[in-house]
Design an enzyme around this catalytic site. Structure first.
Site, short mmCIF file in Angstrom:
data_model
loop_
_atom_site.label_atom_id
_atom_site.label_comp_id
_atom_site.label_asym_id
_atom_site.label_seq_id
_atom_site.Cartn_x
_atom_site.Cartn_y
_atom_site.Cartn_z
N SER A 182 0.69 -1.31 0.02
CA SER A 182 -0.02 0.16 0.17
C SER A 182 0.75 1.48 0.06
CB SER A 182 -1.08 -0.08 1.29
OG SER A 182 -0.07 0.08 2.31
N HIS A 210 -5.90 -3.66 -0.92
CA HIS A 210 -5.61 -2.38 -2.16
C HIS A 210 -5.83 -3.06 -3.44
CE1 HIS A 210 -4.51 0.64 0.70
NE2 HIS A 210 -4.06 -0.06 1.21
N LYS A 241 -12.64 -0.02 1.69
CA LYS A 241 -11.73 0.80 0.48
C LYS A 241 -12.63 0.95 -0.87
CE LYS A 241 -7.06 0.34 2.48
NZ LYS A 241 -7.68 -0.26 3.73
#
Length: 393
Positions: A182, A210, A241
């Site tokens: 990340s 991610h 996310k």
């Protein structure tokens, strides 16, 4: 003042002196590509994990409201007592199907998913081999287990092989890696990892926080992007996310692994069930992603364009293709000052410094979203260029 408080106060002062003290800017609007803060209005948000631009999506908000109406505000319980609703099982099936895994278990966050994984699966006779750049939640989860702990150099398959050899006759060997690292936007070499895992009879665990929602042809994640679907044993991830941006996490994997986690994983057994409104919105998100790749396509189009433009102004940018675009400034104080000046110009970015990144590796981490327009990205590049010139970098 108690002695302990004096020591803590001094430590805080030391953090401020080194330039690594982290301020929390307060936003006064819903999360979006343009937000208001207490100090600045309608600033361009370039630092949220809102990859698909869904954090304020009206369809997800409507689904969450419907979830409240149908299932209530919360369960006031853990899953095995009286905290499982039909909606939770629906979401678990939806996540499993989306990822191409056998079963899924929900957690309040991916941090909890990672925190409850290694201790449950591994004992003193086992070994976990972890990438050196893994997220803090993997590191902390590994520390909770009694397994032998080995660490290999980032994405270095030769070093991973050496550590697998060092694991020797461990009963269970487990390789743990982020799908996307990340702080850098680097993508794990999952093909190489899976090859070694099969050679050494090891499990493969990937934290794909991610990646799920936008990496790979259909946005399934880094295992799709790397062509290893069906070869990864465990995937942990977040709903906080790309998949709507609220909260919640999950572990997906072989059905036997998930079955054991339901019996022994402490964050699952001792934490309240995920709120029904979040569950309902997450189900809607997966329905949307199964129906179209428009959001996935847009974030990659934006990331490619932004990387091209930011490279032209001479900043030191980590190479890659991911929507995470790290601008390297190295010095923590410079990075903090750079971020402050960017906000004054109308672009919200954050300086990352130790301990989030190694000493001497301070940076501005830009995160491109499907919610950004071409005009947004051009404006951000212009501001980066202006601040670079002002600071004579």
């Amino acid at each position: 003042m108690k002695t302990a408080i004096k020591y803590i106060k001094q430590e805080i002062e030391n953090i401020k002196e080194t330039g690594t003290y982290k301020e929390e800017r307060i936003i006064t609007t819903p999360q979006s590509s343009r937000i208001d803060t207490q100090d600045e209005k309608q600033v361009l948000n370039m630092c949220a994990n809102n990859y698909l631009g869904l954090s304020n999506n009206p369809d997800l908000i409507a689904a969450a409201k419907e979830g409240l109406d149908k299932w209530g505000f919360g369960l006031s319980s853990v899953r095995f007592i009286c905290g499982t609703q039909e909606a939770h099982k629906t979401l678990e099936r939806a996540v499993s199907d989306f990822l191409g895994m056998e079963d899924t278990i929900l957690y309040s966050s991916c941090f909890d998913a990672n925190g409850g994984l290694f201790e449950t699966l591994l004992g003193e006779d086992d070994a976990v081999i972890s990438d050196e750049l893994n997220h803090a939640s993997i590191i902390d989860g590994v520390r909770l287990s009694k397994a032998k702990r080995l660490r290999y150099k980032n994405n270095d398959m030769a070093d991973l092989r050496a550590k697998l050899n060092e694991a020797g006759n461990a009963k269970i060997k487990l390789i743990a890696t982020d799908g996307v690292f990340s702080m850098d936007g680097y993508i794990a070499n999952l093909s190489g990892i899976c090859d070694l895992a099969e050679e050494y009879d090891a499990l493969v665990m990937v934290d794909d926080s991610h990646a799920v929602g936008f990496m790979g042809e259909k946005g399934r994640g880094s295992h799709e992007y790397c062509g290893v679907m069906g070869r990864v044993d465990i995937i942990t991830g977040t709903l906080g996310k790309a998949l709507g941006g609220a909260s919640g996490g999950y572990t997906s994997g072989k059905k036997e692994i998930i079955q054991l986690l339901r019996q022994r994983s402490r964050p699952y057994l001792f934490s309240n069930t995920l709120a029904p409104s979040i569950v309902a919105a997450a189900i809607k998100t997966l329905d949307m992603l199964n129906g179209s790749t428009v959001y996935r396509d847009k974030v990659h189009e934006n990331a490619h364009y932004f990387r091209e433009q930011i490279a032209k102004i001479g900043l030191d940018v980590q190479p890659g293709t991911h929507p995470i675009v790290p601008v390297m400034l190295y010095d923590a104080k410079k990075a903090t000052e750079f971020a402050r000046r960017m906000l004054e110009k109308g672009v919200y970015v954050i300086a990352f410094s130790y301990p989030v990144v190694p000493q001497g590796k301070a940076r501005i981490r830009i995160q491109v979203s499907a919610g950004h327009s071409k005009e947004d990205l051009d404006f951000a590049v212009t501001c980066f260029k202006q601040v670079k010139e002002e600071m004579e970098l």
